[in-house]
Design an enzyme around this catalytic site. Structure first.
Site, short mmCIF file in Angstrom:
data_model
loop_
_atom_site.label_atom_id
_atom_site.label_comp_id
_atom_site.label_asym_id
_atom_site.label_seq_id
_atom_site.Cartn_x
_atom_site.Cartn_y
_atom_site.Cartn_z
CG HIS A 19 -0.37 -0.13 2.54
ND1 HIS A 19 0.53 0.80 3.03
CD2 HIS A 19 -0.52 -1.06 3.52
CE1 HIS A 19 0.89 0.46 4.26
NE2 HIS A 19 0.28 -0.68 4.58
CG HIS A 22 4.18 -1.28 2.38
ND1 HIS A 22 2.99 -1.88 2.03
CD2 HIS A 22 4.40 -1.60 3.69
CE1 HIS A 22 2.50 -2.54 3.08
NE2 HIS A 22 3.33 -2.38 4.10
CB CYS A 127 0.17 -8.02 19.65
SG CYS A 127 -0.72 -7.33 18.24
CB CYS A 130 2.88 -5.83 17.39
SG CYS A 130 1.71 -4.57 17.86
CB CYS A 144 -2.80 -4.83 20.38
SG CYS A 144 -1.69 -3.85 19.34
CG HIS A 147 -2.22 -4.68 15.19
ND1 HIS A 147 -1.02 -4.41 15.80
CD2 HIS A 147 -1.98 -4.66 13.86
CE1 HIS A 147 -0.10 -4.23 14.88
NE2 HIS A 147 -0.65 -4.38 13.69
CE LYS A 295 -2.97 1.07 11.99
NZ LYS A 295 -2.47 0.21 12.98
CE LYS A 298 -7.38 -7.62 3.09
NZ LYS A 298 -6.71 -8.92 3.11
N1 MSP Z 1 8.40 -6.31 8.69
C1 MSP Z 1 8.50 -5.21 9.59
C2 MSP Z 1 9.80 -4.44 9.38
C3 MSP Z 1 11.05 -5.26 9.50
S1 MSP Z 1 12.47 -4.32 9.13
C4 MSP Z 1 13.73 -5.22 9.71
C5 MSP Z 1 7.35 -4.26 9.35
N2 MSP Z 1 6.73 -4.36 8.17
S2 MSP Z 1 5.50 -3.45 7.69
O1 MSP Z 1 5.06 -4.04 6.44
O2 MSP Z 1 4.55 -3.31 8.71
O3 MSP Z 1 6.12 -2.06 7.33
C6 MSP Z 1 6.24 -1.02 8.27
C7 MSP Z 1 6.82 0.17 7.56
O4 MSP Z 1 6.02 0.51 6.40
C8 MSP Z 1 6.89 1.45 8.35
O5 MSP Z 1 8.02 1.53 9.20
C9 MSP Z 1 6.97 2.46 7.23
O6 MSP Z 1 8.23 2.43 6.65
C10 MSP Z 1 5.96 1.91 6.23
N3 MSP Z 1 4.61 2.37 6.50
C11 MSP Z 1 3.51 1.57 6.62
N4 MSP Z 1 2.42 2.35 6.83
C12 MSP Z 1 2.77 3.65 6.87
C13 MSP Z 1 2.08 4.85 7.18
N5 MSP Z 1 0.78 4.88 7.36
N6 MSP Z 1 2.82 5.98 7.30
C14 MSP Z 1 4.19 5.99 7.15
N7 MSP Z 1 4.85 4.86 6.87
C15 MSP Z 1 4.17 3.69 6.62
O7 MSP Z 1 7.09 -3.46 10.22
#
Ligand code: MSP
Length: 476
Positions: A19, A22, A127, A130, A144, A147, A295, A298
């Site tokens: 999304h 990322h 969780c 998380c 949590c 979540h 937030k 899904k």
């Molecule tokens: N898999 C772990 C990270 C492991 S790194 C060794 C993880 N994955 S995640 O898919 O949840 O990705 C989290 C990251 O995605 C956030 O730190 C950020 O870089 C990005 N983001 C996801 N949603 C976001 C927002 N709503 N706003 C800003 N960044 C976003 O955590």
């Protein structure tokens, strides 16, 4: 030899498709990578997918698929999406890669033989959202807070890492700036963590099957966060290519949102110290955004697929729109309804018009060649500094102010009037040459953000015979 720059994004969970969250981090890291390549650094840029653990296994199960097949499918979606966004990563790591497993085994064996990993029992809450153990006092109404789900009660045999042994050293590395936590302000948040009870953490799970078996106890699987953090070193050859690893480690910057701060600023440096490895130079924690005040999730059904933005606005515009919503280091809100407005105003009108006006006038009044070799009348003095500080919105603001000024220069000079007066030829040639010089400088500065647009502008101005060409951005 030129300086090296090793930059990473988090590796993303493959429990779902990518999304704009990322995309946001990955585009930002891409801007930095491209910027440093332009400055002749040797750049290595890594992104990838985090594929093990309970969360992914449960999603695979819900989809009626084997975990590996499910990961293959979703990891491919991340790869394709990043391609569609013109991300210039040098490597894409998957934690299901064999080379990653080899590195994880080497790393954990080392910690185990050093006596930094011990066996124990974990009793408490977990969780899955998380992917972490959570304390009773962190819950809100038993759920949590991130979540909105009740955590699982677990009681299992685990191996633990002696975090406590390394905490004073990690704290000192942050305090003395060896590990820089950016942007300024976040460092306080990190140092605040050291005042709470940071306990030794699990490096393995017994009840989770989808993971890398521990080398010293095959029944246990590596805890997904330990598995994931190690990507930063296995991606550059820890475990299978020592020379490559030596050449690139430590990371010059790990970029991510603040949601995963504790793992990167406390656990990760401690693990590295235990393995006798250097710590990262910079951890940059950008803000977390909501979508129209909510937030992105899904359940709420408000998740935006970056591919849809690319279809509607094109690659460069998507990159531009995401990075200009709010200051990079701060939390913010994205309003989907404003995308089209901003696209039309900034790209189709301001930039698009400027480029087509300048090219058109050089074609019409100067026979398609830039008449004079002059310098740009508008300096772009701070763009590079802003990019180095990851102040992308400020860099883009300076660039767009230049675009607006250039349009003003045209409105005031009225070249179409000058063209009618042979006595004003000199003036006409000067102003059009200045505008061409400005566009070239602008294009070079915008390249890290909008690589295709930069190429088109530079390409148009380097034609043997300059013509107006197609509009850069069609209105939507
Ligand atoms: N898999 C772990 C990270 C492991 S790194 C060794 C993880 N994955 S995640 O898919 O949840 O990705 C989290 C990251 O995605 C956030 O730190 C950020 O870089 C990005 N983001 C996801 N949603 C976001 C927002 N709503 N706003 C800003 N960044 C976003 O955590």
């Amino acid at each position: 030899m030129s300086k090296k720059f090793y930059i990473t994004t988090p590796i993303y969970y493959v429990n779902d498709k990518p999304h704009i969250g990322h995309a946001y981090t990955t585009i930002a890291a891409d801007v930095l990578a491209r910027y440093y390549r332009q400055k002749n650094y040797r750049v290595y840029f890594v992104t990838g997918t985090d594929e093990h653990g309970a969360k992914v296994a449960q999603s695979a199960n819900a989809a009626g698929m084997e975990p590996k097949a499910f990961c293959d499918q979703n990891s491919a979606l991340f790869k394709e999406t990043f391609k569609a966004l013109n991300i210039s990563n040098d490597y894409f790591i998957r934690t299901t890669d064999e080379r990653h497993r080899v590195g994880v085994v080497k790393f954990l064996s080392k910690l185990h033989s050093n006596g930094d990993i011990y066996e124990g029992t974990y009793e408490g809450l977990y969780c899955v959202g998380c992917e972490r153990f959570i304390k009773e006092k962190e819950l809100v109404d038993g759920l949590c807070p991130d979540h909105k789900k009740a955590p699982e009660k677990v009681s299992e045999r685990n191996y633990f890492f002696k975090l406590s042994k390394y905490l004073p050293a990690v704290r000192k590395l942050i305090e003395d700036g060896t590990i820089k936590i950016l942007p300024h302000g976040r460092e306080k948040e990190v140092l605040g963590l050291f005042k709470q009870d940071l306990e030794d953490f699990s490096v393995s799970r017994e009840n989770v099957q989808w993971g890398i078996p521990l080398p010293f106890d095959e029944k246990q699987k590596t805890y997904v966060w330990v598995d994931a953090l190690l990507n930063y070193i296995t991606a550059i050859g820890y475990g299978d290519n020592d020379a490559f690893f030596e050449a690139w480690w430590p990371a010059d910057v790990h970029v991510m949102a603040r949601d995963i701060l504790k793992f990167h600023c406390v656990y990760w440096p401690a693990l590295l110290l235990a393995a006798g490895l250097p710590v990262p130079k910079v951890v940059y924690l950008h803000g977390f955004f909501t979508l129209d005040g909510k937030k992105m999730s899904k359940t709420l059904g408000n998740v935006i697929d970056p591919n849809d933005l690319v279809k509607k606005f094109g690659i460069d515009a998507t990159r531009y729109l995401l990075l200009t919503q709010f200051p990079f280091g701060q939390d913010g809100d994205i309003k989907e309804s404003l995308f089209a407005e901003k696209y039309n105003a900034d790209l189709a009108n301001n930039l698009g018009n400027l480029v087509s006006r300048v090219l058109n006038m050089i074609e019409k009044y100067c026979g398609g060649t830039v008449p004079k070799d002059v310098v740009s009348p508008i300096p772009l003095a701070h763009v590079g500094d802003y990019i180095e500080l990851l102040q992308f919105d400020r860099a883009l603001k300076e660039l767009w102010e230049a675009v607006m000024k250039a349009n003003q220069i045209i409105d005031e000079a009225e070249p179409w009037k000058l063209a009618k007066d042979p006595g004003k030829r000199e003036q006409l040639e000067t102003v059009l040459s200045q505008l061409a010089a400005l566009l070239l400088e602008f294009a070079a500065a915008i390249e890290p953000f909008m690589p295709e647009t930069a190429d088109i502008i530079i390409g148009s101005l380097n034609e043997a015979r300059i013509t107006k060409g197609d509009p850069l951005f069609k209105r939507v």
